[in-house]
Design an enzyme around this catalytic site. Structure first.
Site, mmCIF file in Angstrom:
data_model
loop_
_atom_site.group_PDB
_atom_site.id
_atom_site.type_symbol
_atom_site.label_atom_id
_atom_site.label_comp_id
_atom_site.label_asym_id
_atom_site.label_seq_id
_atom_site.Cartn_x
_atom_site.Cartn_y
_atom_site.Cartn_z
ATOM 1 N N TYR A 54 -9.828 7.821 24.466
ATOM 2 C CA TYR A 54 -10.168 8.726 25.573
ATOM 3 C C TYR A 54 -8.893 9.129 26.297
ATOM 4 O O TYR A 54 -8.055 8.279 26.581
ATOM 5 C CB TYR A 54 -11.136 8.054 26.569
ATOM 6 C CG TYR A 54 -12.459 8.774 26.615
ATOM 7 C CD1 TYR A 54 -12.530 10.076 27.096
ATOM 8 C CD2 TYR A 54 -13.620 8.169 26.146
ATOM 9 C CE1 TYR A 54 -13.740 10.762 27.103
ATOM 10 C CE2 TYR A 54 -14.825 8.856 26.156
ATOM 11 C CZ TYR A 54 -14.877 10.153 26.639
ATOM 12 O OH TYR A 54 -16.062 10.826 26.639
ATOM 13 N N GLU A 56 -8.768 11.948 28.992
ATOM 14 C CA GLU A 56 -9.010 13.037 29.949
ATOM 15 C C GLU A 56 -7.740 13.339 30.727
ATOM 16 O O GLU A 56 -7.042 12.429 31.168
ATOM 17 C CB GLU A 56 -10.128 12.638 30.921
ATOM 18 C CG GLU A 56 -11.500 12.700 30.281
ATOM 19 C CD GLU A 56 -12.619 12.414 31.267
ATOM 20 O OE1 GLU A 56 -12.327 11.989 32.398
ATOM 21 O OE2 GLU A 56 -13.784 12.621 30.891
ATOM 22 N N ASP A 199 -8.276 37.862 21.097
ATOM 23 C CA ASP A 199 -8.899 36.741 20.381
ATOM 24 C C ASP A 199 -8.564 36.908 18.903
ATOM 25 O O ASP A 199 -9.177 37.708 18.206
ATOM 26 C CB ASP A 199 -10.412 36.777 20.619
ATOM 27 C CG ASP A 199 -11.158 35.687 19.843
ATOM 28 O OD1 ASP A 199 -10.508 34.971 19.046
ATOM 29 O OD2 ASP A 199 -12.376 35.569 20.040
ATOM 30 N N THR A 225 -9.105 30.270 17.156
ATOM 31 C CA THR A 225 -9.591 29.050 16.530
ATOM 32 C C THR A 225 -8.462 28.537 15.641
ATOM 33 O O THR A 225 -7.544 29.280 15.285
ATOM 34 C CB THR A 225 -10.826 29.320 15.640
ATOM 35 O OG1 THR A 225 -10.522 30.402 14.764
ATOM 36 C CG2 THR A 225 -12.042 29.685 16.470
ATOM 37 N N LYS A 228 -9.581 28.838 10.822
ATOM 38 C CA LYS A 228 -9.812 29.989 9.949
ATOM 39 C C LYS A 228 -8.529 30.238 9.131
ATOM 40 O O LYS A 228 -8.128 29.353 8.401
ATOM 41 C CB LYS A 228 -10.299 31.164 10.780
ATOM 42 C CG LYS A 228 -11.671 30.834 11.410
ATOM 43 C CD LYS A 228 -12.238 31.887 12.318
ATOM 44 C CE LYS A 228 -13.525 31.375 12.956
ATOM 45 N NZ LYS A 228 -14.055 32.296 13.979
ATOM 46 N N ARG A 234 -11.273 22.099 12.878
ATOM 47 C CA ARG A 234 -12.100 22.914 13.765
ATOM 48 C C ARG A 234 -11.667 22.668 15.205
ATOM 49 O O ARG A 234 -11.811 21.551 15.722
ATOM 50 C CB ARG A 234 -13.582 22.566 13.610
ATOM 51 C CG ARG A 234 -14.077 22.538 12.183
ATOM 52 C CD ARG A 234 -15.580 22.618 12.110
ATOM 53 N NE ARG A 234 -15.988 23.984 12.315
ATOM 54 C CZ ARG A 234 -15.936 24.920 11.371
ATOM 55 N NH1 ARG A 234 -15.509 24.641 10.165
ATOM 56 N NH2 ARG A 234 -16.317 26.150 11.639
HETATM 57 C C1 LIG Z 1 -14.926 32.242 14.991
HETATM 58 C C2 LIG Z 1 -14.672 33.033 16.204
HETATM 59 C C3 LIG Z 1 -14.909 32.522 17.487
HETATM 60 C C4 LIG Z 1 -15.658 31.238 17.758
HETATM 61 O O1 LIG Z 1 -15.245 30.112 17.189
HETATM 62 P P1 LIG Z 1 -16.196 28.832 17.048
HETATM 63 O O2 LIG Z 1 -15.206 27.776 16.727
HETATM 64 O O3 LIG Z 1 -17.164 29.141 15.961
HETATM 65 O O4 LIG Z 1 -16.868 28.595 18.359
HETATM 66 C C5 LIG Z 1 -14.554 33.287 18.565
HETATM 67 N N1 LIG Z 1 -14.018 34.520 18.411
HETATM 68 C C6 LIG Z 1 -13.812 35.046 17.198
HETATM 69 C C7 LIG Z 1 -13.229 36.409 17.084
HETATM 70 C C8 LIG Z 1 -14.146 34.340 16.058
HETATM 71 O O5 LIG Z 1 -13.959 34.893 14.860
#
Ligand SMILES: *Cc1c(COP(=O)(O)O)cnc(C)c1O
Length: 448
Positions: A54, A56, A199, A225, A228, A234
């Site tokens: 933990y 925090e 994003d 993220t 990807k 993740r």
């Molecule tokens: C995948 C994605 C997210 C969200 O990610 P999660 O880990 O699934 O919550 C947010 N914005 C975009 C553009 C994404 O492709």
């Protein structure tokens, strides 16, 4: 290396599913553009003792003892993220992309404020203000769209921004096959005094590898993220840029405070360790090659598909992703295509297309991408072969079309599924897929 032996000893049921999932990933073509295969080093970090801790708070400012090594690891992840993306501030604690984006809203906006993002059915993400997401309920969401050619409509976005004076504008998408117009959106945001958040969840690996322009010079905030194209665990990162800090010197602190204590408790330290490793991997020259190859593969696949008569939204791809428009084959064909491709060992997802003519649940397109198959080492010649598999599988669903009447759909889909299961051609594509995959072994060191 016998990797899973403790699971096998402890829990036969989970072990069986894990073994079958490994086999599925090995023998099929993983073409969901948001998925990838992490390194074994990233996976080992996820299965490590950091999961026990933990912590925090932030490095040097924790609410629990015993964090001297966690502090070092989180410090590494933060400094690597700052260096790789060239930003002055990074927070690596968000549990995933959606909470990272929510934190951006909560750091910058008050409930009821106006926000703008790319409409979901035009390729945007749920968290950019879609009506079923809390981001579309807590805030006044004014979505912008793509043109009928499928390109982000900058004129419309500018007009909507001038009329609605949003506090926050998102640029970034989840089903958009072309380059993101960061510069144009920076002008739009400056024109109406909005914060611009980029994003780059889907394309962050491409950005690091120089295969897509970076938003860092244009946006105030960047979120991504880590699982990807970045090819990590993740998780997610929120970054403040120099531009953002000039606009609001407290931006970094606001983001940090919103993540903890605002939204989350303890960070997932094992994920943080894995993010640090993934960022180190992404700083190597072979990652640049990887990113460039993802785009080459996507272009080669797009070309192969179009030559075989598959219509693509925008007529091609500039990134890692392709959106096929199946309206010329029938109504709501996305599901049928997804199922047929699944039977052929190719994993894709059904997806809405711009101006979706049928329904969000039974959409008219499929979305596919090259990040995971590029990780396996596949190149342009394999893309040509794969375009033949996909076009061949789509041939087999000709004549199907989703009924308009809602009552007729379930029996129709059941009938379709049993047709698919007995289809010889799909079975034969599946064995060719499996043969192709065996030439690009996945996790050869893993034994289950
Ligand atoms: C995948 C994605 C997210 C969200 O990610 P999660 O880990 O699934 O919550 C947010 N914005 C975009 C553009 C994404 O492709």
């Amino acid at each position: 290396m016998e990797w899973f032996y403790k699971i096998r000893e402890r829990d036969q049921e989970v072990f069986m599913h894990l073994k079958r999932e490994l086999e599925r990933q090995r023998t099929g073509l993983e073409m969901i553009p948001s998925e990838n295969f992490t390194s074994l080093a990233v996976m080992q970090a996820l299965g490590s003792i950091f999961t026990n801790k933990y912590s925090e708070g932030y490095p040097g400012k924790r609410y629990y003892g015993g964090n001297e090594f966690v502090d070092m690891v989180e410090g590494l992840a933060v400094s690597r993220a700052k260096r790789l993306f060239n930003v002055p501030h990074a927070n690596v604690q968000p549990y995933s992309g959606s909470p990272a984006n929510l934190a951006v809203y909560l750091a910058l906006c008050k409930p009821g404020d106006t926000i703008m993002g790319q409409n979901l059915t035009d390729g945007g993400h749920l968290t950019h203000g879609w009506k079923t997401s809390v981001t579309g309920q807590l805030f006044r969401s004014v979505p912008y769209h793509v043109t009928k050619e499928g390109i982000i409509n900058i004129e419309e976005a500018k007009q909507l921004a001038d009329e609605n004076k949003p506090r926050l504008i998102w640029i970034g998408s989840t089903a958009y096959p072309r380059r993101l117009p960061f510069r144009e959106f920076a002008e739009i945001a400056e024109g109406c005094g909005a914060y611009l958040a980029a994003d780059i969840s889907h394309i962050s690996g491409l950005v690091i590898g120089g295969a897509h322009e970076s938003p860092v010079a244009y946006a105030d905030i960047v979120t991504t993220t880590t699982h990807k194209t970045l090819r990590g665990p993740r998780g997610a990162i929120i970054m403040a840029t120099d531009k953002g800090l000039r606009k609001d010197p407290e931006l970094g602190e606001k983001i940090d405070k919103t993540i903890f204590p605002g939204m989350q408790g303890g960070p997932h330290d094992h994920v943080t360790a894995a993010i640090a490793i993934a960022l180190e991997e992404a700083s190597k020259p072979d990652f640049i090659e990887y990113a460039v190859q993802i785009v080459k593969n996507s272009k080669a696949l797009a070309k192969g598909l179009m030559e075989k008569g598959v219509n693509l939204v925008t007529g091609g791809s500039d990134n890692h992703l392709i959106l096929a428009d199946l309206t010329n084959m029938g109504a709501g064909m996305g599901l049928f295509a997804q199922e047929a491709l699944d039977a052929a060992g190719i994993t894709v997802n059904k997806n809405t297309i711009p101006g979706e003519p049928f329904s969000p649940f039974y959409p008219s397109g499929i979305r596919l991408g090259t990040p995971a198959i590029t990780t396996r080492g596949m190149k342009e010649p394999e893309m040509l072969v794969i375009s033949g598999f996909i076009a061949g599988a789509l041939q087999e669903i000709k004549g199907y079309s989703m009924p308009n009447s809602k009552e007729e759909r379930q029996p129709y889909i059941r009938g379709f599924k049993s047709y698919i299961q007995g289809n010889e051609r799909l079975r034969s594509i599946r064995s060719s897929v499996s043969e192709l995959c065996s030439r690009f072994p996945l996790y050869p060191d893993l034994e289950a």
